[in-house]
Design a protein around this motif. Structure first.
Motif, PDB file in Angstrom:
ATOM      1  N   LYS A   4       0.817  -1.228   0.000  1.00 22.42           N
ATOM      2  CA  LYS A   4       0.000   0.000   0.000  1.00 22.42           C
ATOM      3  C   LYS A   4       0.843   1.268   0.000  1.00 22.42           C
ATOM      4  O   LYS A   4       0.372   2.319  -0.399  1.00 22.42           O
ATOM      5  CB  LYS A   4      -0.957   0.004   1.181  1.00 22.42           C
ATOM      6  CG  LYS A   4      -0.268   0.026   2.528  1.00 22.42           C
ATOM      7  CD  LYS A   4      -1.264   0.005   3.657  1.00 22.42           C
ATOM      8  CE  LYS A   4      -0.496  -0.107   4.950  1.00 22.42           C
ATOM      9  NZ  LYS A   4      -0.722   0.859   5.892  1.00 22.42           N
ATOM     10  N   ASP A   5       2.132   1.166   0.436  1.00 23.04           N
ATOM     11  CA  ASP A   5       3.027   2.318   0.430  1.00 23.04           C
ATOM     12  C   ASP A   5       3.886   2.394  -0.828  1.00 23.04           C
ATOM     13  O   ASP A   5       4.756   3.246  -0.937  1.00 23.04           O
ATOM     14  CB  ASP A   5       3.945   2.281   1.660  1.00 23.04           C
ATOM     15  CG  ASP A   5       3.157   2.366   2.955  1.00 23.04           C
ATOM     16  OD1 ASP A   5       2.178   3.143   3.003  1.00 23.04           O
ATOM     17  OD2 ASP A   5       3.523   1.659   3.912  1.00 23.04           O
ATOM     18  N   GLY A   6       3.647   1.485  -1.770  1.00 25.50           N
ATOM     19  CA  GLY A   6       4.385   1.483  -3.017  1.00 25.50           C
ATOM     20  C   GLY A   6       5.736   0.786  -2.954  1.00 25.50           C
ATOM     21  O   GLY A   6       6.554   0.945  -3.854  1.00 25.50           O
ATOM     22  N   CYS A   7       5.970   0.004  -1.913  1.00 22.19           N
ATOM     23  CA  CYS A   7       7.257  -0.679  -1.745  1.00 22.19           C
ATOM     24  C   CYS A   7       7.144  -2.156  -2.105  1.00 22.19           C
ATOM     25  O   CYS A   7       6.063  -2.725  -2.090  1.00 22.19           O
ATOM     26  CB  CYS A   7       7.739  -0.551  -0.305  1.00 22.19           C
ATOM     27  SG  CYS A   7       8.059   1.139   0.181  1.00 22.19           S
ATOM     28  N   MET A   8       8.293  -2.755  -2.386  1.00 23.32           N
ATOM     29  CA  MET A   8       8.340  -4.175  -2.712  1.00 23.32           C
ATOM     30  C   MET A   8       9.164  -4.927  -1.674  1.00 23.32           C
ATOM     31  O   MET A   8       9.991  -4.339  -0.978  1.00 23.32           O
ATOM     32  CB  MET A   8       8.948  -4.376  -4.096  1.00 23.32           C
ATOM     33  CG  MET A   8       8.091  -3.794  -5.205  1.00 23.32           C
ATOM     34  SD  MET A   8       8.812  -4.000  -6.827  1.00 23.32           S
ATOM     35  CE  MET A   8       8.644  -5.741  -7.044  1.00 23.32           C
ATOM     36  N   GLY A   9       8.937  -6.241  -1.609  1.00 24.52           N
ATOM     37  CA  GLY A   9       9.693  -7.092  -0.700  1.00 24.52           C
ATOM     38  C   GLY A   9       9.653  -8.527  -1.173  1.00 24.52           C
ATOM     39  O   GLY A   9       8.983  -8.862  -2.149  1.00 24.52           O
ATOM     40  N   ALA A  10      10.400  -9.378  -0.480  1.00 29.74           N
ATOM     41  CA  ALA A  10      10.455 -10.800  -0.812  1.00 29.74           C
ATOM     42  C   ALA A  10      10.861 -11.580   0.431  1.00 29.74           C
ATOM     43  O   ALA A  10      11.475 -11.020   1.343  1.00 29.74           O
ATOM     44  CB  ALA A  10      11.445 -11.044  -1.934  1.00 29.74           C
TER      45      ALA A  10
END
Length: 93
Positions: A4-10
């Motif tokens: 929702k904050d425009g960030c990515m992760g894995a």
């Protein structure tokens, strides 16, 4: 996909058999935690008692947290270059 904050992760679950073979004493997962803390750009780590499996989470907004379901259990934080010290326990169900 972005959050929702425009960030990515894995996230990856990792087991290193040679590490488990060499380090099976209670709390030895901390040796691996220190190495990861020194060498990888992780966001959070979750250690498990079976084979010292670890979920390594990467995120664009890192929080740098270490949690353990293995003994000693709880949330840990790095306070110096040589030791992880328990700051507070996280309830484990």
């Amino acid at each position: 996909m972005r959050d929702k904050d425009g960030c990515m992760g894995a996230t990856a679950c990792v087991v290193i058999p040679a590490f488990w073979d060499a380090h099976q004493e209670p709390g030895d997962w901390q040796i691996l935690a220190r190495w990861i803390d020194d060498n990888l750009p992780y966001s959070s780590l979750f250690f498990f008692p079976t084979l010292w499996a670890v979920n390594i989470n990467w995120h664009e907004r890192r929080v740098r947290r270490v949690h353990s379901y293995a003994q000693p259990r709880g949330r840990w934080t790095r306070v110096d270059e040589y030791a992880l010290v328990k700051t507070r326990l996280v309830p484990i169900l």
